[in-house]
Structures are given as C-alpha cells and as structure tokens.
Design a protein around this motif. Structure first.
Motif, PDB file in Angstrom:
ATOM      1  N   ASP A  76      -4.277  -2.195  -5.609  1.00 32.72           N
ATOM      2  CA  ASP A  76      -4.632  -0.843  -5.205  1.00 32.72           C
ATOM      3  C   ASP A  76      -5.205  -0.605  -3.421  1.00 32.72           C
ATOM      4  O   ASP A  76      -5.711   0.130  -3.191  1.00 32.72           O
ATOM      5  N   THR A  77      -4.780  -1.793  -2.834  1.00 29.84           N
ATOM      6  CA  THR A  77      -5.278  -2.237  -1.295  1.00 29.84           C
ATOM      7  C   THR A  77      -3.906  -1.701  -0.484  1.00 29.84           C
ATOM      8  O   THR A  77      -2.915  -2.435  -0.852  1.00 29.84           O
ATOM      9  N   VAL A  78      -4.158  -1.029   0.492  1.00 31.34           N
ATOM     10  CA  VAL A  78      -2.860  -0.621   1.365  1.00 31.34           C
ATOM     11  C   VAL A  78      -3.558  -0.643   2.871  1.00 31.34           C
ATOM     12  O   VAL A  78      -4.715  -0.558   3.081  1.00 31.34           O
ATOM     13  N   GLU A  79      -2.787  -0.988   3.696  1.00 32.26           N
ATOM     14  CA  GLU A  79      -3.261  -1.144   5.323  1.00 32.26           C
ATOM     15  C   GLU A  79      -2.627   0.259   6.176  1.00 32.26           C
ATOM     16  O   GLU A  79      -2.813   1.371   5.520  1.00 32.26           O
ATOM     17  N   SER A  80      -1.833  -0.114   7.089  1.00 33.87           N
ATOM     18  CA  SER A  80      -1.554   0.896   8.026  1.00 33.87           C
ATOM     19  C   SER A  80      -0.140   1.660   7.599  1.00 33.87           C
ATOM     20  O   SER A  80       0.567   1.095   6.811  1.00 33.87           O
ATOM     21  N   VAL A  81      -0.034   2.722   7.977  1.00 27.69           N
ATOM     22  CA  VAL A  81       0.924   3.702   7.581  1.00 27.69           C
ATOM     23  C   VAL A  81       2.315   3.298   8.307  1.00 27.69           C
ATOM     24  O   VAL A  81       2.014   2.858   9.882  1.00 27.69           O
ATOM     25  N   ARG A 139       8.149  -7.806   7.261  1.00 21.80           N
ATOM     26  CA  ARG A 139       6.899  -7.527   6.546  1.00 21.80           C
ATOM     27  C   ARG A 139       6.971  -6.582   5.385  1.00 21.80           C
ATOM     28  O   ARG A 139       8.390  -6.381   4.975  1.00 21.80           O
ATOM     29  N   LEU A 140       5.973  -6.758   4.556  1.00 21.59           N
ATOM     30  CA  LEU A 140       5.898  -6.176   3.293  1.00 21.59           C
ATOM     31  C   LEU A 140       5.166  -4.755   3.351  1.00 21.59           C
ATOM     32  O   LEU A 140       4.283  -4.729   3.870  1.00 21.59           O
ATOM     33  N   VAL A 141       6.003  -3.954   2.680  1.00 26.25           N
ATOM     34  CA  VAL A 141       5.250  -2.751   2.653  1.00 26.25           C
ATOM     35  C   VAL A 141       5.465  -2.125   1.252  1.00 26.25           C
ATOM     36  O   VAL A 141       5.991  -2.542   0.293  1.00 26.25           O
ATOM     37  N   ARG A 142       4.234  -1.147   1.185  1.00 33.41           N
ATOM     38  CA  ARG A 142       4.251  -0.317  -0.335  1.00 33.41           C
ATOM     39  C   ARG A 142       4.549   1.031  -0.194  1.00 33.41           C
ATOM     40  O   ARG A 142       4.317   1.669   0.815  1.00 33.41           O
ATOM     41  N   ASP A 152       2.170  -0.463   5.197  1.00 30.03           N
ATOM     42  CA  ASP A 152       2.269  -1.925   5.696  1.00 30.03           C
ATOM     43  C   ASP A 152       1.241  -2.628   5.084  1.00 30.03           C
ATOM     44  O   ASP A 152       0.083  -2.255   5.162  1.00 30.03           O
ATOM     45  N   MET A 153       1.684  -3.679   4.559  1.00 34.35           N
ATOM     46  CA  MET A 153       0.716  -4.564   3.749  1.00 34.35           C
ATOM     47  C   MET A 153      -0.076  -5.573   4.817  1.00 34.35           C
ATOM     48  O   MET A 153      -0.756  -6.356   4.057  1.00 34.35           O
ATOM     49  N   GLY A 154       0.043  -5.606   6.043  1.00 34.31           N
ATOM     50  CA  GLY A 154      -0.814  -6.426   6.685  1.00 34.31           C
ATOM     51  C   GLY A 154       0.048  -7.732   7.464  1.00 34.31           C
ATOM     52  O   GLY A 154       0.919  -7.972   6.881  1.00 34.31           O
TER      53      GLY A 154
END
Length: 301
Positions: free
Chosen positions: A93-98, A139-142, A112-114
């Motif tokens: 349930d944690t995400v970072e930047s768009v 990079r890994l994205v959600r 973006d997952m950081g």
C-alpha cells in the motif's frame, strides 16, 4: 467439502483447477488457492511494471531474465527474489512519486516505486554491459487506480473492461486439456513437456476437452456468495515468451513451432493462439476458489 453446482445443464461442466496472478508484469507468477475478482481482473494482477529510462514498458521479450524474478505475497508486502540478489520488500500500500509510462499504445499515469527498487531491477536486468556503454536504468512503477485503461471495445462488443498493466484484457483463461494436448505433441517430437506457467493464465479450467475455452460464449462460476459470469472475447495470440524456460530464462523454439503446426487462428490474422482473453460481465468483488464449478454453452458464430 466439494462445491455443489446450482448451474443448469450446459454444454460444458468444468471446475477451476488453477488461479494465478503476476504482480509484476512479465515476472514470475504466484499460484493461489483463492483470488478476489476486481474490476481490473484478479486482485494485484499486473499491478506493477518495469519500465526503461523513457518510461516504456519492458518484458521477457527483450529481457528474458525477468522470468527469474520470483514474487511472494505476504499480508502487507510483496517480496521479490532473484538469483544472486538480496530480497526486495515492497509495501503493497506504499507508493512514491507520480510518473508517466507507456504500455503498448497506452500512456498512463503511474507511481514510481523509488530508487531502491530501481537499483535492484537495474542491477539484475542489466548486470553486464560492454565497456563504454551507458547504463540501462530500469524503474518499477505501480498502476494508478485512478487511471482507466480499457480493453479494446472491438473485441468486448462495447463493454467497458478496465485492466491495469496486462497486455490488453483483464483475464486470461486456459485449460488443463489444452496444455495436455500441447505436451502430447511435444513428446511425440522428442521435446520435453512444459508447464502452464509459460502461458501466464489467470484461470485454468479442468474438465474441458482440448481448447473448449475457445468455443464457449460465457463461463458461469458458482461462488459461495453468488455467481460470476466471464465472457471469453479474444483468442490470445502468442509472442515468443512461451518459448522461454521460466527456470533458466533460456529460449527454445520448440513450443512456438509446435503451436504453429495446429494453432494458427484466422480470428487474429493467422496468429498462433493459446487461451482466451476474457472480461467480467457479473461478479466483481466475489472470491474465486480452486474447485468451484464452471458451466457454459458453446458459441455458434
């Protein structure tokens, strides 16, 4: 106790023999005993994706090593393991930047997952590069649930069928009999058998004849809370990914060549098909389980 079907007499009487999700597009899958059916397919299926420096998605087609990345689901996190790598823990349930990414022809907003996840994937997927060559960062994205990425309405007959990072449809349905038919042909040519994981289905049906999933108009599934109706809408045309051994990430053309001998499908311009892309007509938010009964009638086009 076995589930007792309340479905009327139908052309087929089957059962759910397998349920699978692929949390990260093109990485290994997870076999489940039960799965929540959401608007976009099975819960957490293709929720994450690997992209290159330009935001374009990457898959086993160009990076076969992705097959070696093994996810494990725990209550609050997704754990990724790969040969020679320390485990990577991602909070579900944690995400970072768009950011903005592209999957096939669709450009969508994602999270973006950081940098830690980015470094992990970059280290594993591009471990060696020629002297003087620039690094290939990944990079890994959600997937952003506020985005609405729809399956092609050419195939859904106008039904809006959202999916996340799947190639084009929320569900893929295959059958044990179809795999058995392929393996019978592989054995006859002196090739080893292959597992269902090469075809990356979400729902595997038992009790069908070979490729009956191609011919069914609707799949009715009896659940503990009611009924689910899935419509197979498009044969799944196959790229070279089924040729990749998920245990070694090496490719052998035997699977594709064998399918070519009997699975050329005029519905997708002569592509080689295995399994059916499907959409949900009824039953969102219900739970699918191994062993649930499935019924359907043949379609006559």
């Amino acid at each position: 106790l076995p589930v007792t079907s309340s479905l009327p007499a139908s052309d087929i009487q089957a059962r759910i023999a397998g349920l699978f999700i692929y949390p990260i597009k093109s990485c290994a899958g997870i076999a489940l005993d039960e799965a929540l059916l959401t608007e976009t397919g099975l819960d957490l299926d293709r929720a994450w994706m690997v992209v290159d420096a330009g935001g374009m998605f990457v898959t086993q087609r160009e990076l076969p090593r992705m097959a070696l990345i093994q996810p494990t689901l725990r209550s609050a996190d997704l754990v990724l393991r790969a040969p020679g790598m320390l485990a990577l823990h991602l909070m579900i349930d944690t995400v970072e930047s768009v950011t903005h990414v592209q999957v096939w022809d669709d450009k969508v907003q994602a999270y973006d997952m950081g940098d830690v996840a980015a470094q992990w994937f970059s280290d594993f997927l591009a471990p060696v590069r020629p002297a003087g060559a620039p690094p290939r960062p990944y990079r890994l994205v959600r997937f952003d649930p506020e985005q609405r990425r729809l399956a092609s309405m050419k195939w859904t007959a106008g039904v809006e069928a959202p999916n996340q990072f799947a190639d084009g449809f929320p569900l893929l349905v295959t059958s044990t009999a179809s795999l058995e038919g392929l393996n019978r042909r592989l054995r006859s040519q002196g090739h080893p058998e292959v597992g269902m994981e090469r075809f990356r289905p979400n729902i595997v049906l038992g009790g069908l004849d070979e490729h009956d999933e191609d011919r069914v108009d609707m799949l009715h599934i009896t659940t503990a809370d009611g009924a689910v109706a899935l419509r197979p809408v498009k044969p799944c045309a196959r790229c070279p990914i089924p040729n990749i051994d998920p245990r070694t990430a090496t490719s052998d053309p035997a699977v594709g060549d064998t399918l070519q001998s009997y699975r050329v499908d005029p519905r997708v311009n002569g592509g080689v098909t295995f399994g059916m892309n499907a959409i949900t007509i009824e039953g969102t938010d219900q739970t699918l389980r191994i062993g649930q009964p499935v019924a359907g009638n043949f379609r006559f086009d």
